[in-house]
Design an enzyme around this catalytic site. Structure first.
Site, PDB file in Angstrom:
ATOM      1  CE1 TYR A   5      34.317  30.416  40.243  1.00 39.57           C
ATOM      2  CE2 TYR A   5      36.241  31.314  39.148  1.00 39.57           C
ATOM      3  CZ  TYR A   5      35.534  31.049  40.313  1.00 39.57           C
ATOM      4  OH  TYR A   5      36.061  31.430  41.520  1.00 39.57           O
ATOM      5  CG  LEU A  49      37.234  45.349  43.120  1.00 40.68           C
ATOM      6  CD1 LEU A  49      36.864  45.546  41.651  1.00 40.68           C
ATOM      7  CD2 LEU A  49      38.053  46.536  43.623  1.00 40.68           C
ATOM      8  CB  ILE A  53      42.471  37.329  41.475  1.00 38.26           C
ATOM      9  CG1 ILE A  53      41.777  36.772  42.764  1.00 38.26           C
ATOM     10  CG2 ILE A  53      43.840  36.702  41.313  1.00 38.26           C
ATOM     11  CD1 ILE A  53      41.348  35.305  42.649  1.00 38.26           C
ATOM     12  CB  SER A 101      36.823  44.016  35.280  1.00 32.95           C
ATOM     13  OG  SER A 101      36.018  44.854  34.485  1.00 32.95           O
ATOM     14  NE  ARG A 133      33.592  49.275  35.858  1.00 39.15           N
ATOM     15  CZ  ARG A 133      32.366  48.899  36.194  1.00 39.15           C
ATOM     16  NH1 ARG A 133      32.029  47.620  36.144  1.00 39.15           N
ATOM     17  NH2 ARG A 133      31.486  49.789  36.572  1.00 39.15           N
ATOM     18  CG  ASN A 183      40.264  46.699  38.187  1.00 38.15           C
ATOM     19  OD1 ASN A 183      39.918  47.819  38.588  1.00 38.15           O
ATOM     20  ND2 ASN A 183      39.389  45.744  37.934  1.00 38.15           N
TER      21      ASN A 183
END
Ligand SMILES: NC(=O)c1ccc[n+]([C@@H]2O[C@H](COP(=O)([O-])OP(=O)(O)OC[C@H]3O[C@@H](n4cnc5c(N)ncnc54)[C@H](OP(=O)(O)O)[C@@H]3O)[C@@H](O)[C@H]2O)c1
Length: 282
Positions: free
Chosen positions: A59, A200, A238, A241, A246, A250
């Site tokens: 990432y 999601l 996990i 956002s 959000r 969440n």
């Protein structure tokens, strides 16, 4: 929600080693590529009460996670930090231990809480030596626990022949549209805890009628309903956002009560893969 106790189970004795308490809920930081985006999202999430952060060398933001940890002022032992060995680096023992140290340097930590093999190493012959490298990272104290990600039942099964300890976690895509009861059971069958990524489905499905009707009936948002379904399935969850409203929304999913919606959720299953699916690789 109470944390889950994870452990690396010995293949020879069945004993649980390296037990650690892992929060059931956390922040994923994939696709937080703008400079500062990951740091500010993690800092905000920690302020709101998140204690688990899921990153990966792939990432490119481990250093921002580390900066946020330090700036938060929270005691290190209150946090649970997960990162992953990149698939192109999963070639053997030496590369594995070298990349673990590199991730620790990026994070600015002496020890991570959970180190995962990001997906089954491409070369099946390298899988045993990569895992031996992971076991060395564990015994060297660089991580409190080791696990895998995107392993199918056959990958887990093969580990029984080459692993000293089995993974504490298998991080896989799980959500109401990809419920995976068989892979969840296979994961639990080897003593590992399921960690649900893309809860999601990357946002692809949360405006559809099935989930919005469930959410309306419960008085919550579709994202909250999907997240709570994963948690109630027993999976550490996990959502990602980088939007403060959000991130808070969440977290509030933990308070949602899904009673009476079992059939409606069962009807959402459509084997939908939102990103990649290495679990089906040979
Ligand atoms: N091991 C693996 O191979 C793997 C693969 C994928 C993901 N992961 C991990 O799992 C984490 C989560 O998965 P993911 O990032 O793929 O997808 P996700 O959490 O299912 O969905 C994230 C998407 O949903 C949006 N979103 C978040 N909360 C929302 C809300 N309340 N209402 C509406 N939209 C919302 C986000 O946009 P905003 O940011 O704009 O809110 C983003 O576009 C990742 O960050 C990563 O840590 C692991």
């Amino acid at each position: 929600m109470a944390p889950v106790k994870i452990a690396n189970t010995s293949t020879s004795t069945g004993d649980r080693h390296h037990e650690a308490e892992m929060p059931m809920f956390g922040l994923g930081v994939y696709l937080m590529g703008d400079p500062g985006e990951c740091k500010s999202s993690v800092l905000y999430a920690l302020e709101q009460g998140y204690r688990l952060i899921d990153t990966a060398m792939a990432y490119g933001n481990e250093h921002e996670v580390g900066e946020a940890i330090r700036e938060s002022g929270l005691p290190r032992e209150d946090l649970f930090i997960v990162t992953k060995l990149r698939t192109p680096h999963a070639t053997g023992y030496e590369n594995t231990i070298q990349r673990c140290q590199e991730s620790l340097e990026n994070l600015g930590l002496d020890q991570m809480d959970l180190y995962l093999v990001h997906s089954p190493p491409k070369d099946p012959d390298a899988r045993a030596s990569v895992w031996q490298g992971m076991e060395a990272c564990l015994s060297n104290g660089w991580t409190r626990s080791i696990g895998v990600s995107n392993y199918g039942a056959h990958h887990l099964d093969a580990m029984l022949s080459y692993a000293d300890v089995m993974p504490s976690v298998n991080q896989i895509e799980v959500n109401p549209w990809l419920q995976r009861p068989a892979l969840r059971a296979a994961t639990e069958g080897v003593g590992a805890t399921v960690m649900a990524y893309s809860p999601l489905a990357r946002g692809h499905k949360i405006s559809e009628r099935g989930i919005t009707e469930i959410a309306d009936s419960l008085g919550c948002t579709p994202a909250q309903a999907a997240i709570k379904w994963c948690l109630d399935a027993g999976a550490v969850t996990i959502p990602k956002s980088s939007n403060p409203a959000r991130i808070s929304e969440n977290l509030a999913a933990l308070e949602v009560d899904l009673s009476g919606t079992e059939e409606a959720f069962a009807a959402l299953e459509e084997s939908y893969v939102s990103g990649w699916d290495p679990t089906s690789e040979p």
